[in-house]
Enzyme design. Structure first.
Site, PDB file in Angstrom:
ATOM      1  N   LYS A 187       0.861  -1.181   0.000  1.00 25.71           N
ATOM      2  CA  LYS A 187       0.000   0.000   0.000  1.00 25.71           C
ATOM      3  C   LYS A 187       0.894   1.226   0.000  1.00 25.71           C
ATOM      4  O   LYS A 187       1.693   1.438   0.912  1.00 25.71           O
ATOM      5  CB  LYS A 187      -0.874  -0.029   1.254  1.00 25.71           C
ATOM      6  CG  LYS A 187      -1.734   1.198   1.431  1.00 25.71           C
ATOM      7  CD  LYS A 187      -2.664   0.992   2.610  1.00 25.71           C
ATOM      8  CE  LYS A 187      -3.503   2.204   2.883  1.00 25.71           C
ATOM      9  NZ  LYS A 187      -4.382   1.975   4.031  1.00 25.71           N
ATOM     10  N   LYS A 240      -2.001  -1.485  -3.892  1.00 28.30           N
ATOM     11  CA  LYS A 240      -2.934  -0.356  -3.780  1.00 28.30           C
ATOM     12  C   LYS A 240      -2.184   0.944  -3.848  1.00 28.30           C
ATOM     13  O   LYS A 240      -1.191   1.072  -3.137  1.00 28.30           O
ATOM     14  CB  LYS A 240      -3.646  -0.470  -2.429  1.00 28.30           C
ATOM     15  CG  LYS A 240      -4.570   0.672  -2.119  1.00 28.30           C
ATOM     16  CD  LYS A 240      -5.115   0.537  -0.739  1.00 28.30           C
ATOM     17  CE  LYS A 240      -5.776   1.845  -0.371  1.00 28.30           C
ATOM     18  NZ  LYS A 240      -6.149   1.904   1.003  1.00 28.30           N
TER      19      LYS A 240
HETATM   20  C1  PBG Z   1      -7.251   2.961   5.733  1.00 26.13           C
HETATM   21  C2  PBG Z   1      -7.563   2.820   4.310  1.00 26.13           C
HETATM   22  C3  PBG Z   1      -7.420   3.774   3.275  1.00 26.13           C
HETATM   23  C4  PBG Z   1      -7.978   3.222   2.136  1.00 26.13           C
HETATM   24  C5  PBG Z   1      -8.425   1.951   2.473  1.00 26.13           C
HETATM   25  N1  PBG Z   1      -8.150   1.703   3.816  1.00 26.13           N
HETATM   26  C6  PBG Z   1      -6.960   5.170   3.275  1.00 26.13           C
HETATM   27  C7  PBG Z   1      -5.663   5.642   3.724  1.00 26.13           C
HETATM   28  O1  PBG Z   1      -4.669   4.923   3.813  1.00 26.13           O
HETATM   29  O2  PBG Z   1      -5.671   6.823   3.992  1.00 26.13           O
HETATM   30  C8  PBG Z   1      -8.086   3.946   0.818  1.00 26.13           C
HETATM   31  C9  PBG Z   1      -9.123   3.470  -0.092  1.00 26.13           C
HETATM   32  C10 PBG Z   1      -9.500   4.386  -1.170  1.00 26.13           C
HETATM   33  O3  PBG Z   1      -8.962   5.481  -1.381  1.00 26.13           O
HETATM   34  O4  PBG Z   1     -10.425   3.999  -1.879  1.00 26.13           O
HETATM   35  N2  PBG Z   1      -6.035   2.597   6.204  1.00 26.13           N
END
Ligand code: PBG
Length: 316
Positions: A187, A240
């Site tokens: 991520k 992601k």
């Molecule tokens: C939380 C999380 C996030 C997303 C999914 N789980 C956001 C972040 O890291 O700020 C993002 C999903 C999206 O933008 O659709 N940890």
């Protein structure tokens, strides 16, 4: 369940297609009844109360979507995010209801503290560093509460070192060996999460998430994290966001032997929605092109806010 029937890819030489079985629909659940609240920069996506989530699942289920990713939206925030592991918390109640009404739906429950903590960060700070042990303890509590509620998959999204290991351990210890881990392994600290953070009101109140999310200039780090996550017991690993990271998806597919998921995130989704509103392109055509590209790169599963629309289009 996830990853079954109708894998269309490969049926025709040199053709990549995706099907509704590759798609996971994210849903936001909130307290109350009969709530369907729009989110400003997230067209077509709503905060839904449990009764409306059930309606939504019924509807998307009819179009063939059989997997959902659940996020809780709450104003019950504190310093440590304690509402996130409450046995009667909003996500826990939702999972139970969905399981009771729609046992055939695969429920993936997102594990993170950011939507439940007043500072909006995914981990617990000790001074200006993250206390990983304490954070893992809380993430494990969330995982256990979701498993007890009936989740099929738990999806840790905090990017804490050792999150898969800690969660696998607590699940196994409590006879939830069958609950699988859908890990947000790669991520990135991305600029594409805006609408989601608006939805959860989870923007960090100080600093940013580069402390624990990946640097997008670094390929090796991403691959190392995925490898480690698999060694710790992840059943599915995720990249992601998706669109700017197709190279990482492709490398992961070539390197690893577990299903690869890609998260087509909120900012990617809203760009398409606003672009279509302005007639820069045709929504359906552009969504098919994007999802095909993500599939072509090697994603077995695609988490996308377009899932419902796509399933409808495919049905026609
Ligand atoms: C939380 C999380 C996030 C997303 C999914 N789980 C956001 C972040 O890291 O700020 C993002 C999903 C999206 O933008 O659709 N940890």
């Amino acid at each position: 369940m996830l990853l079954r029937k109708n894998e269309i890819i490969g049926k025709e030489v040199n053709k990549t297609l995706f099907s509704v079985d590759n798609l996971v629909m994210p849903l936001f659940v909130t307290e109350g009844i009969n709530i369907k609240k729009p989110i400003k920069n997230f067209p077509g996506i709503f905060h839904l109360s449990i009764n409306n989530i059930l309606k939504e699942i019924d509807e998307i289920g009819k179009f063939g979507v059989s997997a959902i990713l659940v996020f809780g939206v709450t104003c019950k925030k504190d310093k440590i995010g304690s509402y996130s592991w409450n046995k009667n918390g909003i996500v826990q109640k939702t999972i139970k209801e969905i399981k009771r009404r729609f046992p055939q739906i695969s429920i993936i429950a997102d594990i993170c503290l950011c939507g439940y903590k007043s500072d909006g960060h995914c981990g617990i700070f000790n001074g200006n560093v993250i206390d990983t042990d304490l954070t893992l303890k809380y993430l494990s509590k969330i995982a256990l509460s979701y498993a007890e509620s009936g989740a099929d998959f738990v999806a840790p999204s905090a990017m804490m070192d050792g999150q898969v290991k800690a969660i696998r351990k607590i699940l196994n210890k409590n006879s939830f060996k069958h609950v699988r881990i859908f890990d947000y392994s790669a991520k990135f600290a991305s600029n594409f999460y805006g609408p989601f953070r608006e939805s959860l009101d989870s923007s960090p109140k100080f600093g940013d998430r580069r402390l624990y999310q990946l640097d997008y200039t670094n390929i090796n780090d991403a691959l190392r994290r995925m490898k480690k996550s698999i060694e710790e017991g992840a059943d599915i690993v995720m990249v992601k966001p998706a669109l700017a990271y197709l190279d990482i998806i492709k490398m992961a597919k070539q390197k690893f032997n577990v299903p690869i998921a890609a998260y087509n995130v909120s900012g990617e989704y809203s760009m398409v929605k606003f672009g279509s509103e302005k007639h820069i392109f045709d929504e359906k055509n552009v969504v098919f092109e994007i999802l095909t590209a993500i599939k072509r790169a090697g994603a077995d599963l695609i988490i996308t806010y377009h899932a419902k629309d796509v399933a409808k289009w495919l049905k026609k």
